[in-house]
Design a protein around this motif. Sequence first.
Motif, short mmCIF file in Angstrom:
data_model
loop_
_atom_site.label_atom_id
_atom_site.label_comp_id
_atom_site.label_asym_id
_atom_site.label_seq_id
_atom_site.Cartn_x
_atom_site.Cartn_y
_atom_site.Cartn_z
N ARG A 115 -3.13 -0.97 10.56
CA ARG A 115 -2.59 -1.55 11.60
C ARG A 115 -3.53 -1.38 13.01
NH1 ARG A 115 2.39 -0.21 14.71
NH2 ARG A 115 1.64 1.20 16.55
N SER A 116 -4.51 -0.02 12.87
CA SER A 116 -5.45 0.14 13.98
C SER A 116 -6.49 -0.80 13.86
CB SER A 116 -5.93 1.33 13.61
OG SER A 116 -5.65 2.38 14.25
N ARG A 161 -9.50 8.01 1.46
CA ARG A 161 -10.78 7.34 0.88
C ARG A 161 -11.90 7.44 2.06
NH1 ARG A 161 -11.69 1.24 -0.60
NH2 ARG A 161 -11.56 1.41 1.58
N SER A 196 13.42 0.00 14.71
CA SER A 196 12.55 0.25 15.72
C SER A 196 12.64 1.45 15.94
CB SER A 196 13.34 -0.76 17.04
OG SER A 196 13.33 0.12 18.23
N GLU A 197 11.62 2.25 16.88
CA GLU A 197 11.59 3.26 17.02
C GLU A 197 12.48 3.72 18.04
OE1 GLU A 197 6.57 3.33 17.12
OE2 GLU A 197 7.54 4.12 18.82
N MET A 213 -8.26 8.98 12.20
CA MET A 213 -9.28 8.22 12.11
C MET A 213 -10.62 8.72 12.34
SD MET A 213 -7.45 5.41 10.86
CE MET A 213 -6.09 4.84 11.11
N VAL A 269 -5.44 -0.76 -0.77
CA VAL A 269 -5.42 0.38 -1.61
C VAL A 269 -6.35 1.28 -1.18
CG1 VAL A 269 -5.50 1.43 -3.85
CG2 VAL A 269 -4.99 -1.00 -3.46
N GLY A 270 -7.30 1.03 -0.52
CA GLY A 270 -7.96 2.23 0.27
C GLY A 270 -7.52 2.48 1.79
N PHE A 271 -6.91 1.53 2.34
CA PHE A 271 -6.47 1.91 3.66
C PHE A 271 -5.04 2.33 3.61
CE2 PHE A 271 -10.00 1.10 5.60
CZ PHE A 271 -10.73 -0.08 5.47
N THR A 272 -4.75 3.11 4.57
CA THR A 272 -3.42 3.52 4.76
C THR A 272 -2.83 2.55 5.66
OG1 THR A 272 -3.64 4.62 6.80
CG2 THR A 272 -3.63 5.89 4.85
N ASP A 278 -11.32 5.99 -4.17
CA ASP A 278 -10.04 5.78 -3.43
C ASP A 278 -9.06 6.54 -4.60
OD1 ASP A 278 -7.76 2.87 -3.45
OD2 ASP A 278 -7.72 4.77 -2.40
N ASP A 313 -1.50 2.86 8.42
CA ASP A 313 -1.88 2.94 10.05
C ASP A 313 -3.28 2.39 10.34
OD1 ASP A 313 -0.39 6.01 9.08
OD2 ASP A 313 0.59 4.59 10.53
N GLN A 314 -4.10 2.95 9.23
CA GLN A 314 -5.78 2.31 9.52
C GLN A 314 -5.62 0.90 9.50
OE1 GLN A 314 -6.90 4.46 5.94
NE2 GLN A 314 -8.13 5.80 7.05
N SER A 318 -10.95 -2.03 -2.44
CA SER A 318 -9.66 -2.83 -2.52
C SER A 318 -9.16 -2.72 -1.16
CB SER A 318 -8.40 -2.54 -3.33
OG SER A 318 -8.75 -0.63 -3.30
N THR A 319 -8.75 -3.45 -0.35
CA THR A 319 -8.28 -3.48 1.01
C THR A 319 -7.18 -2.60 1.29
OG1 THR A 319 -7.41 -5.53 0.63
CG2 THR A 319 -9.54 -5.45 2.03
#
Lengths: 312, 286, 435
Positions: free
Chosen positions: C269-270, A150, C58-59, B51, C261-264, A168, C266-267, C258-259
């Motif tokens: 997390r960043s 998105r 864990s990684e 990003m 649902v729009g962000f992945t 989205d 990772d986003q 929507s928060t």
Amino acid sequence: MSVTSTAQPALRTAAPATTPRHTWRRLRETLFCYLLLSPSLIVILGFSIVPLLWSVYYSFTKGGMLGRHTFVGVQNYVKAFEHPIFLQTLINTTQYAVLTVPVVILLALVVAIVIFQLPKMQGFFRGTVYFPLITPVVIAANIWAYIVNRDFGPLNHLLSMVGVPRIDWLGDPVWAIPAIVMMEIWRGFGFYVIILFAALQSIPKELYEAARIDGAKGLRIIWSITIPLLRPALGFCFIMATIFNFQLFDAVYVLTKGGPAWKTATVSWYVYQQAFQADNVGFASTMGVVLLVIILTLSLMQMRFFRSDIEY
Amino acid sequence: MAATFGGVQNRRQTAAWQLVWYLLMIAISVVTVVPFLFMASTSFTQSFTMMTYPPTLIPENPSLANYYEIIFTFQDGMFPRWFFNTLFTTVAITAGSLFLNTLSGYIFAKKEFFGKNFVFALLLATLMVPRAVTLIPSFLIVNRLGLFNTYWALILPELSTAFGIFMMRQFISSLPSELIEVAKIDGAGELRTFWSIIIPLSTPAMAALGIFTVINSWNAFLWPLIVLRANTMRTLVVGLATVQSEFNIDYGLVMAGSVLTVLPMLILYILFQPYFVEGLRMGYGK
Amino acid sequence: MFRSQVSRRQFLQSSAALMSIAALAACAVPAAPGASTGGDTAPDAAAETVLFWKPPHSEKEVDLWKPLLEKFQTENPGITVEHQVVPWASVDEQFTAAFAGGSPPDIFYLPDEWYPKYVNQDQIADVTDKISGWKDQYSEAGWTGATYKGSTWGAPFLGVAQGWVLNMTLFNEKGVAAPTNWEEFRAAAQALTDTAAGTYGVVADAGPTNWTTMVPLLAAGGTKLLSDDLLTVTANTEGGVAAFETLLENIAWNDQSSTPVGFTADQIRSLALDGKIGMIWQETSTIKAVWRAEAPDLELATIPMLKLTDDGTNASWANIGFMFMAQQSADKEGAFKLLEYLSTDDIQVEYVQKGVDLLPLKKDIAGLPDIDPIVEEMVSWLGEGYGVGTQISVRWRDATTSLVQEAQAVLSGAKTAAQALADVEATVGPILDGE
């Protein structure tokens, strides 16, 4: 089949074999042929036909991946048609196929015609349109997930340049299926381009010459000569596209896992989910059989419509 | 349109239209190819963040670190093992299925025997059976045969396919029967006929089917996922999927793996594309 | 005639030869070094291999286990442990395949919502007799989770708690105090959202795993997802609907469609690590490994899901995982030794606490390093009875999947909360048939 010239002695009689000797010979020939066919037949029997029959059996039972199945008759089928999620998957799958199949073939047709009449670089463009198909679906889907992101994806970027608000794609129940439709069209149209291009090549050029002499030009020629002659090829494409797209699974598995709000759950995906996650193998088989019947029906209908092509 | 379909009168208009078509095709090609360039570009970046906005194609500090990591250190060097697994199974499947499909295609095309049409129709019918239906029982069959977690689990189901037989059959029917007649007169047996006449003549179709098979085997995902258990037995695509579901996704690493997975197919495709198109044409058309 | 008969024979001979060569080749390669095929070869009496599967926390999963498993092997000569990391995304396929193939992992880790299915498939060894003596060493929640259909199936291994992590740095900047009830929570969320500065008051993940947020939310509204007898869906109450409606408030607060649902992931997390998110629902495992490691300057605090309705409670999510033994294990003795080893205090300290910063489930363990205050607080809620956990049932995953799907529908405006919960009841209800 060509005609043998009378100069050569005929080795096989054209008359039907009625003597015992001939029948015996036919029989030996039959046995021999089946022998040579046996590896293929065993593989296909073992991994296509037997599984099919087994699934049909399972569709009348209740049970999991391991262990006992109990026979429940048509209960699964009754439940299936009252099952809200299964019904949703039928709707989703149909929506998806109705959007994808005509568009992908139309697009392929246009592109095939365009490439066909380019003087140079035909091979190059055929190569580029087919490119997404040589990659694994998983990779193509991940790339697509990025494209429709998105906030950072190029698609919304382009749309925003013409004033369309950001969508989205994979998260919105309304736009999730269109997003997958776009991906599958992007990924798959090259295949039909190649087929239609091949069909275009087999249309004799004289027909165009004759038409041009009669004064017809461009689009008119395409409409009245090319497309009718492409009918068998188009039929083939439609049938294949239907069979393929009604089974959509990979994109859902990788991208959306059936969501949001069950809107991208296709029948194939839900079958898989029920079998492997919920351990509901009986019910999963039932849904699979229903899908089979749908695909079979559609294919037969299409074969009648595009009659005179898939001949053998 | 002028050259092929007619409709434009003078050279100027023709040239103008052709420019339009070329631009269109270039645009379409961009759409099909460029996304993968993004993938490649990501594979060269360290500490990847998707990003960046607007999207950029050229990475800022290109480095081969991801490649080094995925080939040598990832999971103690699993990647080369996956590569070998994929290569081995693909070659085995392609060699085996080309042979069997061509042989079966020949039998259906040129020989007469009882039940031929029925069996062929049955074969074609299996093409319509959705994978969802055959997946679980096939899985259970592989299990019962004790082929779990072996290369055979991947190879056996693909040794002969209805599609392959259909394609070869279509092609071989178009070969003139006289050649076979002549061979018979010369006293050649079945094997010789098949080997020295049919196979050489079928090369275009075999090349096309071969490439098709190679690509499908190389890229197969779901079936290898469920029949291979050990990490050491995985194929590239399945292995890559597990890189992705590691605890925190390192996109650079995933993309490096993706590039390495796609590259062999790309090379193959570039080299053999002419055969591929020709073969599809013949396989479908005649 | 004669000639073609010979050819036929030749043909059959050559194809037979081809096939056998191929067969030999295919069978030979899996025996190459490094591959443990299992099922093909009988285990050597002298050296037994125990196969240990665990999805990662864990990684550095492989690195964390190496020394621990080497120690086990030194103490138990004759047993070799083969450790495999099973990615979460393919747990279903891999376990199913392994069990169906007859060569399952001998010892494996699974969380509470995953294991009932395998119990019903008779794949997990009933260890009631073997470990019932251990009961007092464990917290009650842990032990209850290991019980299903009257038997004990595994040794509690680790636990996860969740709560809202508050970015106090942002709170202080905006002069907002940590909320203590739902109204304050709302107010804080609105106050902290600043589109110009790119900050978000609250983010709750609506991805496929966010049932861990949904279930505490329902508890805040005074309901559970399933009834205690696991026969009905009980989420569709006034309280439940009120709870679901707060999801929509997420949207209003954040001025986004929507928060999550729009962000992945990772986003999000960043953004969180950049200090741009006021309140985010997090697991205890992320505190040390992610927050402290990558955003050490952020001041953090934590609160549970706050009580929403009169009959609701504060709630926190608690998820427990266990070590199991396979019913089909070829070497149950050796496998059990590993199980015992994995249940020692040592492992609880070294792996669970120090390694992945999760909750050890044994009580009174010596040698536990200092717990992060945030984690300590989250854990304390479990002691206060706020912990909401999995209702151990084979249909739990279906129920939570439905819950998540419907929540997504609400978040994107496709359904009202009432409709969504009614649909959860309609889709999940029919498949609950008792255990």
